[in-house]
Write a protein that holds these residues in place. Structure first.
Motif, PDB file in Angstrom:
ATOM      1  N   ASN A 193       0.857  -1.187   0.000  1.00 40.36           N
ATOM      2  CA  ASN A 193       0.000   0.000   0.000  1.00 40.36           C
ATOM      3  C   ASN A 193       0.894   1.237   0.000  1.00 40.36           C
ATOM      4  OD1 ASN A 193      -1.876   2.011   0.378  1.00 40.36           O
ATOM      5  ND2 ASN A 193      -2.897   1.024   2.096  1.00 40.36           N
ATOM      6  N   PRO A 194       0.935   1.992  -1.084  1.00 35.38           N
ATOM      7  CA  PRO A 194       1.868   3.130  -1.148  1.00 35.38           C
ATOM      8  C   PRO A 194       1.561   4.232  -0.145  1.00 35.38           C
ATOM      9  CG  PRO A 194       0.374   3.153  -3.020  1.00 35.38           C
ATOM     10  CD  PRO A 194       0.144   1.867  -2.316  1.00 35.38           C
ATOM     11  N   GLU A 195       0.333   4.268   0.366  1.00 37.26           N
ATOM     12  CA  GLU A 195      -0.012   5.294   1.348  1.00 37.26           C
ATOM     13  C   GLU A 195       0.667   5.050   2.691  1.00 37.26           C
ATOM     14  OE1 GLU A 195      -4.200   5.453   1.613  1.00 37.26           O
ATOM     15  OE2 GLU A 195      -4.486   6.238  -0.427  1.00 37.26           O
ATOM     16  N   LEU A 196       1.097   3.806   2.927  1.00 37.90           N
ATOM     17  CA  LEU A 196       1.736   3.475   4.196  1.00 37.90           C
ATOM     18  C   LEU A 196       3.243   3.311   4.081  1.00 37.90           C
ATOM     19  CD1 LEU A 196      -0.816   0.809   5.533  1.00 37.90           C
ATOM     20  CD2 LEU A 196      -0.740   3.244   6.057  1.00 37.90           C
ATOM     21  N   CYS A 197       3.739   3.092   2.865  1.00 36.50           N
ATOM     22  CA  CYS A 197       5.172   2.839   2.672  1.00 36.50           C
ATOM     23  C   CYS A 197       5.984   4.107   2.924  1.00 36.50           C
ATOM     24  CB  CYS A 197       5.420   2.325   1.259  1.00 36.50           C
ATOM     25  SG  CYS A 197       7.164   1.940   0.927  1.00 36.50           S
ATOM     26  N   ILE A 198       7.119   3.951   3.625  1.00 30.65           N
ATOM     27  CA  ILE A 198       8.011   5.078   3.912  1.00 30.65           C
ATOM     28  C   ILE A 198       9.352   4.929   3.188  1.00 30.65           C
ATOM     29  CG2 ILE A 198       6.946   5.563   6.130  1.00 30.65           C
ATOM     30  CD1 ILE A 198       9.197   4.024   7.477  1.00 30.65           C
ATOM     31  N   GLY A 199       9.510   3.875   2.383  1.00 32.67           N
ATOM     32  CA  GLY A 199      10.740   3.678   1.609  1.00 32.67           C
ATOM     33  C   GLY A 199      11.963   3.364   2.433  1.00 32.67           C
ATOM     34  N   CYS A 200      11.809   2.624   3.523  1.00 36.83           N
ATOM     35  CA  CYS A 200      12.941   2.313   4.404  1.00 36.83           C
ATOM     36  C   CYS A 200      13.806   1.159   3.887  1.00 36.83           C
ATOM     37  CB  CYS A 200      12.440   1.992   5.805  1.00 36.83           C
ATOM     38  SG  CYS A 200      11.373   0.543   5.887  1.00 36.83           S
ATOM     39  N   LYS A 201      13.282   0.396   2.934  1.00 40.31           N
ATOM     40  CA  LYS A 201      13.976  -0.741   2.327  1.00 40.31           C
ATOM     41  C   LYS A 201      14.259  -1.881   3.317  1.00 40.31           C
ATOM     42  CE  LYS A 201      16.186   1.818  -1.419  1.00 40.31           C
ATOM     43  NZ  LYS A 201      17.435   2.045  -2.161  1.00 40.31           N
ATOM     44  N   ALA A 202      13.471  -1.936   4.387  1.00 42.09           N
ATOM     45  CA  ALA A 202      13.593  -3.070   5.310  1.00 42.09           C
ATOM     46  C   ALA A 202      13.133  -4.360   4.654  1.00 42.09           C
ATOM     47  CB  ALA A 202      12.778  -2.802   6.573  1.00 42.09           C
ATOM     48  N   CYS A 203      12.186  -4.275   3.717  1.00 43.01           N
ATOM     49  CA  CYS A 203      11.695  -5.467   3.020  1.00 43.01           C
ATOM     50  C   CYS A 203      12.787  -6.058   2.122  1.00 43.01           C
ATOM     51  CB  CYS A 203      10.453  -5.119   2.201  1.00 43.01           C
ATOM     52  SG  CYS A 203      10.662  -3.693   1.105  1.00 43.01           S
ATOM     53  N   GLU A 204      13.618  -5.209   1.504  1.00 43.66           N
ATOM     54  CA  GLU A 204      14.707  -5.720   0.666  1.00 43.66           C
ATOM     55  C   GLU A 204      15.712  -6.524   1.494  1.00 43.66           C
ATOM     56  OE1 GLU A 204      16.600  -2.687  -1.549  1.00 43.66           O
ATOM     57  OE2 GLU A 204      14.878  -2.269  -2.841  1.00 43.66           O
ATOM     58  N   LYS A 205      16.082  -6.000   2.643  1.00 41.31           N
ATOM     59  CA  LYS A 205      17.036  -6.710   3.498  1.00 41.31           C
ATOM     60  C   LYS A 205      16.461  -8.031   3.993  1.00 41.31           C
ATOM     61  CE  LYS A 205      19.096  -2.373   5.042  1.00 41.31           C
ATOM     62  NZ  LYS A 205      19.359  -1.485   6.212  1.00 41.31           N
ATOM     63  N   ALA A 206      15.188  -8.010   4.371  1.00 41.41           N
ATOM     64  CA  ALA A 206      14.553  -9.244   4.850  1.00 41.41           C
ATOM     65  C   ALA A 206      14.447 -10.277   3.739  1.00 41.41           C
ATOM     66  CB  ALA A 206      13.174  -8.933   5.416  1.00 41.41           C
ATOM     67  N   CYS A 207      14.224  -9.810   2.518  1.00 43.95           N
ATOM     68  CA  CYS A 207      14.125 -10.733   1.380  1.00 43.95           C
ATOM     69  C   CYS A 207      15.458 -11.427   1.126  1.00 43.95           C
ATOM     70  CB  CYS A 207      13.674  -9.962   0.144  1.00 43.95           C
ATOM     71  SG  CYS A 207      13.421 -10.997  -1.308  1.00 43.95           S
ATOM     72  N   VAL A 208      16.556 -10.685   1.223  1.00 48.82           N
ATOM     73  CA  VAL A 208      17.882 -11.279   1.011  1.00 48.82           C
ATOM     74  C   VAL A 208      18.175 -12.333   2.075  1.00 48.82           C
ATOM     75  CG1 VAL A 208      20.355 -10.798   0.971  1.00 48.82           C
ATOM     76  CG2 VAL A 208      18.766  -9.244  -0.165  1.00 48.82           C
ATOM     77  N   LYS A 209      17.880 -12.024   3.340  1.00 43.33           N
ATOM     78  CA  LYS A 209      18.134 -12.979   4.417  1.00 43.33           C
ATOM     79  C   LYS A 209      17.289 -14.242   4.260  1.00 43.33           C
ATOM     80  CE  LYS A 209      19.429  -9.494   7.840  1.00 43.33           C
ATOM     81  NZ  LYS A 209      19.091  -8.872   9.144  1.00 43.33           N
ATOM     82  N   SER A 210      16.050 -14.073   3.855  1.00 50.40           N
ATOM     83  CA  SER A 210      15.175 -15.233   3.665  1.00 50.40           C
ATOM     84  C   SER A 210      15.665 -16.117   2.518  1.00 50.40           C
ATOM     85  CB  SER A 210      13.743 -14.762   3.394  1.00 50.40           C
ATOM     86  OG  SER A 210      12.906 -15.844   3.091  1.00 50.40           O
ATOM     87  N   ALA A 211      16.104 -15.504   1.435  1.00 55.23           N
ATOM     88  CA  ALA A 211      16.608 -16.278   0.291  1.00 55.23           C
ATOM     89  C   ALA A 211      17.856 -17.062   0.669  1.00 55.23           C
ATOM     90  CB  ALA A 211      16.892 -15.349  -0.883  1.00 55.23           C
ATOM     91  N   TYR A 212      18.744 -16.434   1.406  1.00 54.43           N
ATOM     92  CA  TYR A 212      19.971 -17.126   1.824  1.00 54.43           C
ATOM     93  C   TYR A 212      19.654 -18.288   2.761  1.00 54.43           C
ATOM     94  CZ  TYR A 212      24.626 -17.853   3.807  1.00 54.43           C
ATOM     95  OH  TYR A 212      25.816 -18.406   4.221  1.00 54.43           O
ATOM     96  N   ALA A 213      18.687 -18.088   3.661  1.00 54.15           N
ATOM     97  CA  ALA A 213      18.317 -19.163   4.591  1.00 54.15           C
ATOM     98  C   ALA A 213      17.653 -20.331   3.868  1.00 54.15           C
ATOM     99  CB  ALA A 213      17.393 -18.615   5.667  1.00 54.15           C
ATOM    100  N   ARG A 214      17.013 -20.072   2.730  1.00 50.92           N
ATOM    101  CA  ARG A 214      16.334 -21.123   1.975  1.00 50.92           C
ATOM    102  C   ARG A 214      17.222 -21.736   0.887  1.00 50.92           C
ATOM    103  NH1 ARG A 214      12.482 -19.091  -1.079  1.00 50.92           N
ATOM    104  NH2 ARG A 214      12.948 -16.890  -0.740  1.00 50.92           N
TER     105      ARG A 214
END
Length: 285
Positions: A11-32
């Motif tokens: 939801n773009p009205e709530l996003c603040i562009g902190c890029k925490a989702c990008e970091k979490a995605c990388v960690k999840s991919a490495y763990a899998r």
């Protein structure tokens, strides 16, 4: 045609562009056991900020053009990606209507690579594969990007079962946003019946007659007060004679005592005279 596949969207009205989702995605991919690169990219536009990721299309143009079947229709209602058979042809990234697929690579330990090659997604001595959201396949629980968002802007939409997954830090209702994404009419939630709210008013209305009765009682007492005053005025003259009679009755015994007390000295005087006369008679004899 109504959408069937599940997908993660922001939801773009709530996003603040902190890029925490990008970091979490990388960690999840490495763990899998996947390539430790992000599957989504946070975009900052004039209209707002939001991560762009795979929409898991029902017709799936990317899967239709893949020559090695690295992209297939999964039984879990999403487009599954298999890195091991991807050849990095980039056809899927060209066919994607949302630009949600990009190419990236990892270095091969047996080949020496210059530092400048790391800045390029596709280079000599590196295996290039497609990067797309796979809904964290193999991860237990909520998707990593949804779980890490500090505003709860990311959510998983399930258009068939309506089992939407929200972030733990979400504040507010996302039903309007989901309806707009799915192209449905937004239906406002039913309000509570007004009877529950009007119950206190009914109690007040029931108690209202008692207050009126109190005011009537006060007016009656006010009306009765002149009569009481007249009665007291009429009673006062009758009470005064009683007091005078009482005082007279109290005074009469005092006067009687005074009158009875007066003859006592006269009697004594008479007795004294008799005594003297008797003494004189004795002397003469």
């Amino acid at each position: 045609m109504a959408k069937k596949h599940r997908f993660v969207i922001c939801n773009p009205e709530l996003c603040i562009g902190c890029k925490a989702c990008e970091k979490a995605c990388v960690k999840s991919a490495y763990a899998r056991g996947r390539l430790n690169k992000t599957r989504l990219n946070v975009l900052a536009l004039e209209t707002g900020k939001m991560p762009n990721q795979c929409r898991q299309c029902d017709d799936s143009p990317c899967a239709n053009v893949c020559p090695t079947s690295a992209l297939i229709f999964s039984k879990d209602s999403y487009i599954e990606f298999r890195e091991s058979i991807c050849i990095g042809c980039k056809l899927c990234s060209i066919a994607c209507p949302y630009g949600a697929i990009h190419m990236n690579a990892e270095s091969i330990p047996s080949i020496k690579v210059d530092e400048d090659d790391y800045k390029v997604g596709c280079a000599k001595g590196r295996k290039s594969v497609a990067m797309k959201c796979d809904l964290c396949a193999g991860r237990e629980g909520v998707q990593a990007c949804i779980d890490s968002c500090p505003k709860g802007a990311l959510l998983l939409i399930d258009p068939i079962n309506e089992n939407h997954v929200y972030g733990k830090k979400l504040k507010g209702d996302q039903s309007r946003f989901i309806a707009n994404v799915l192209g449905r009419e937004y239906v406002e939630p039913a309000k509570e019946p007004e009877t529950t709210k009007t119950e206190p008013k009914e109690q007040v209305s029931e108690q209202a007659p008692t207050s009126e009765a109190k005011t009537q009682a006060k007016t009656e007492t006010k009306e009765q007060t002149p009569d009481a005053q007249s009665k007291t005025q009429t009673d006062t003259p009758t009470s005064e004679p009683k007091t005078t009679q009482a005082t007279q009755s109290e005074e009469t015994p005092v006067k009687a005592q005074a009158q009875t007390a007066k003859p006592e000295p006269e009697v004594k005087a008479k007795d004294a005279k008799k005594g003297k006369a008797s003494q004189n008679t004795g002397k003469e004899a």
